[in-house]
Design an enzyme around this catalytic site. Structure first.
Site, PDB file in Angstrom:
ATOM      1  N   ARG A 173       0.804  -1.270  -0.277  1.00  0.00           N
ATOM      2  CA  ARG A 173       0.196  -0.055   0.005  1.00  0.00           C
ATOM      3  C   ARG A 173       0.692   1.374   0.221  1.00  0.00           C
ATOM      4  O   ARG A 173       0.428   2.350   0.591  1.00  0.00           O
ATOM      5  CB  ARG A 173      -0.831   0.031   1.304  1.00  0.00           C
ATOM      6  CG  ARG A 173      -1.927  -0.967   1.148  1.00  0.00           C
ATOM      7  CD  ARG A 173      -3.018  -0.975  -0.003  1.00  0.00           C
ATOM      8  NE  ARG A 173      -3.623  -2.237   0.022  1.00  0.00           N
ATOM      9  CZ  ARG A 173      -3.407  -3.396  -0.823  1.00  0.00           C
ATOM     10  NH1 ARG A 173      -2.369  -3.453  -1.326  1.00  0.00           N
ATOM     11  NH2 ARG A 173      -4.377  -4.250  -0.568  1.00  0.00           N
ATOM     12  N   SER A 224     -11.133  -0.824   3.487  1.00  0.00           N
ATOM     13  CA  SER A 224     -10.422  -1.372   4.341  1.00  0.00           C
ATOM     14  C   SER A 224      -9.840  -0.084   5.197  1.00  0.00           C
ATOM     15  O   SER A 224      -9.161   0.853   4.358  1.00  0.00           O
ATOM     16  CB  SER A 224      -9.402  -2.180   4.404  1.00  0.00           C
ATOM     17  OG  SER A 224      -9.816  -3.456   3.797  1.00  0.00           O
ATOM     18  N   GLU A 294      -5.215   2.599   6.417  1.00  0.00           N
ATOM     19  CA  GLU A 294      -5.025   2.666   5.135  1.00  0.00           C
ATOM     20  C   GLU A 294      -5.607   3.725   4.363  1.00  0.00           C
ATOM     21  O   GLU A 294      -4.925   4.236   3.562  1.00  0.00           O
ATOM     22  CB  GLU A 294      -5.633   1.241   4.798  1.00  0.00           C
ATOM     23  CG  GLU A 294      -5.491   1.183   3.280  1.00  0.00           C
ATOM     24  CD  GLU A 294      -5.915  -0.379   2.668  1.00  0.00           C
ATOM     25  OE1 GLU A 294      -5.090  -1.199   3.479  1.00  0.00           O
ATOM     26  OE2 GLU A 294      -6.306  -0.637   1.621  1.00  0.00           O
TER      27      GLU A 294
END
Ligand SMILES: Cc1cc2nc3c(=O)[nH]c(=O)nc-3n(C[C@H](O)[C@H](O)[C@H](O)COP(=O)(O)OP(=O)(O)OC[C@H]3O[C@@H](n4cnc5c(N)ncnc54)[C@H](O)[C@@H]3O)c2cc1C
Length: 301
Positions: A173, A224, A294
Site C-alpha cells: 500500500r 478497509s 490505510e
C-alpha cells in the site's frame, strides 16, 4: 480565491471550476466539507495551467481520483482540489495504456474485451489508476506492482517524467508517490498476458459476487480502514475485540466486515476519526498490536 478563480476561468469552462464544492459529493464515504475550488482537468495542458497558477498564487493543490480511499475533513479543503478527467484506455498487443483518471473497472473491462489476463483480481477496486498506483492497490494476492511497466507523471516543477516499474518503489500500500505530495500521475503502461475471455469474465464476476457478500457495500465507506498487520489480520483482531457494530455518531464498525468503518447516514469526519482512535486503542489494549490507517485523511484539521 476569487482572483485565482478569475484567472482559471480564462482557460477552463466555469462548469468545471466549482466554488465551495462539498467534498461529500466526491468521496465514497460521503463525508467532507467544502473545497474552496474543485476543478476537473480535461488535458495535461490544463493540469499544468492550474498548477502554474496555484504555484504563482501560493495556493495548495490536492489531487483526488475517485475519492475511495480518503476521509475528508468536515472543515473541508483550503485551496484547489484537482480531479483528472483523463480516462482513456488503449490496448497494443499485450500492453494497456491507461490514463490516470480511468477507473480500474474500465481497465479490467477493456482487458477482458481484448482477452488479456492479469487485471481480474483488481477489477472490483472502485478507484482510478492514479489512486491505485499511488497506494499500490491490491486484492486477492495481486497488486498494481506486478503489472506496471512504466508511469508518466508531472513533478513539482511541472516537468513530465517517466519511471520504470522498479523506480515506483512499490511496497504494501505504498509507492514512490506516497511521499511526493502533488506529483501528478498522468498515464501508465501495464503488461498483461493473453488469456481466455470466458475465464477472465468468470473470474471477474465471481470476485464481484464475493465482494458483495463479504463487504458492506450497501453503506458508504472507503474500503478497509486499516492496513493488514505484518503477522495478523487486522479485521480479525477488531472482531475478536468485540467491536463489530461499535459506533460513534453515525460511524460504525461494520457488522459484516470488521475491517470497514461505514457511514450509516450523516456521519462526520470527526465521528470517523474518533471511532478509528477508539478501535486502535482497544485493539492495542487487548492484543498489544498497533494498527495503522490505510485510508488517508485530507483537509483542514
Ligand atoms: C468498497 C471499497 C473496496 C475497496 N477495496 C480495495 C481493495 O480490495 N484493495 C485496495 O487496495 N483498495 C481498496 N479500496 C480502496 C481504494 O479503492 C483504493 O485505494 C484506490 O486505489 C483509490 O483510488 P482513488 O482513485 O479512489 O483515489 P483517491 O481516494 O481519490 O485518492 C487516494 C490518494 O491517491 C492520490 N491520487 C489520486 N489520483 C492521483 C493522481 N492522478 N496522481 C497522484 N496522486 C493521485 C490522492 O491524492 C490520494 O492521496 C476499496 C475502497 C472501497 C470504497
Amino acid at each position: 480565491m476569487q482572483e485565482v478563480y478569475n484567472e482559471i476561468i480564462k482557460n477552463i469552462e466555469k462548469e468545471r471550476v466549482l466554488k465551495d464544492e462539498w467534498m461529500s459529493k466526491h468521496t465514497s464515504f460521503k463525508i467532507g466539507g467544502k473545497a474552496d475550488l474543485f476543478i476537473k482537468a480535461n488535458s495535461i495542458d490544463e493540469v499544468k495551467f492550474i498548477c502554474t497558477i496555484a504555484k504563482q498564487k501560493n495556493i495548495p493543490i490536492c489531487l483526488i481520483g475517485n475519492g475511495t480511499n480518503i476521509l475528508v475533513s468536515d472543515k473541508g479543503i483550503r485551496g484547489i482540489v484537482l480531479k483528472l478527467n483523463l480516462n482513456e484506455v488503449k490496448v497494443q498487443d499485450e500492453f494497456i495504456y491507461a490514463e490516470a483518471g480511468a477507473l480500474l473497472s474500465k481497465v479490467a473491462s477493456v482487458a477482458c474485451q481484448n482477452s488479456l489476463s492479469g487485471f481480474e483480481k483488481l477489477s472490483g477496486i472502485p478507484g482510478t489508476i492514479g489512486g491505485a498506483i499511488k497506494m499500490n492497490a491490491g486484492a486477492y494476492g495481486q497488486e498494481m506492482k506486478a503489472l506496471i511497466c512504466e508511469t508518466t507523471y508531472l513533478d513539482e516543477n511541472l516537468e513530465l517524467r517517466t519511471i520504470k516499474n522498479e523506480e515506483h518503489e512499490f511496497s504494501y500500500r505504498k509507492s514512490f508517490f506516497s511521499s511526493k505530495k502533488n506529483y501528478c500521475i498522468l498515464v501508465t503502461k501495464l503488461k498483461l498476458e493473453k488469456g481466455v475471455q470466458e475465464d477472465i469474465k468468470k473470474e471477474m464476476h465471481d470476485l464481484l459476487v464475493s465482494r458483495k457478500i463479504k463487504q458492506p457495500l450497501e453503506y458508504a465507506n472507503a474500503g478497509s480502514t486499516f492496513k493488514r498487520g505484518e503477522n495478523f489480520i487486522t479485521a480479525e483482531l477488531i472482531d475478536k475485540a468485540g467491536l463489530k457494530g461499535y459506533n460513534i455518531g453515525n460511524a460504525y464498525v461494520s457488522e459484516k466486515h470488521a475491517g470497514f468503518i461505514i457511514n450509516k447516514g450523516n456521519a462526520t469526519a470527526k465521528d470517523v476519526l474518533e471511532l478509528i482512535e477508539k478501535v486502535q486503542q482497544i485493539v492495542y489494549e487487548k492484543f498489544n498490536k498497533k494498527i495503522e490507517l490505510e485510508i488517508e485523511f485530507i483537509g483542514e484539521r
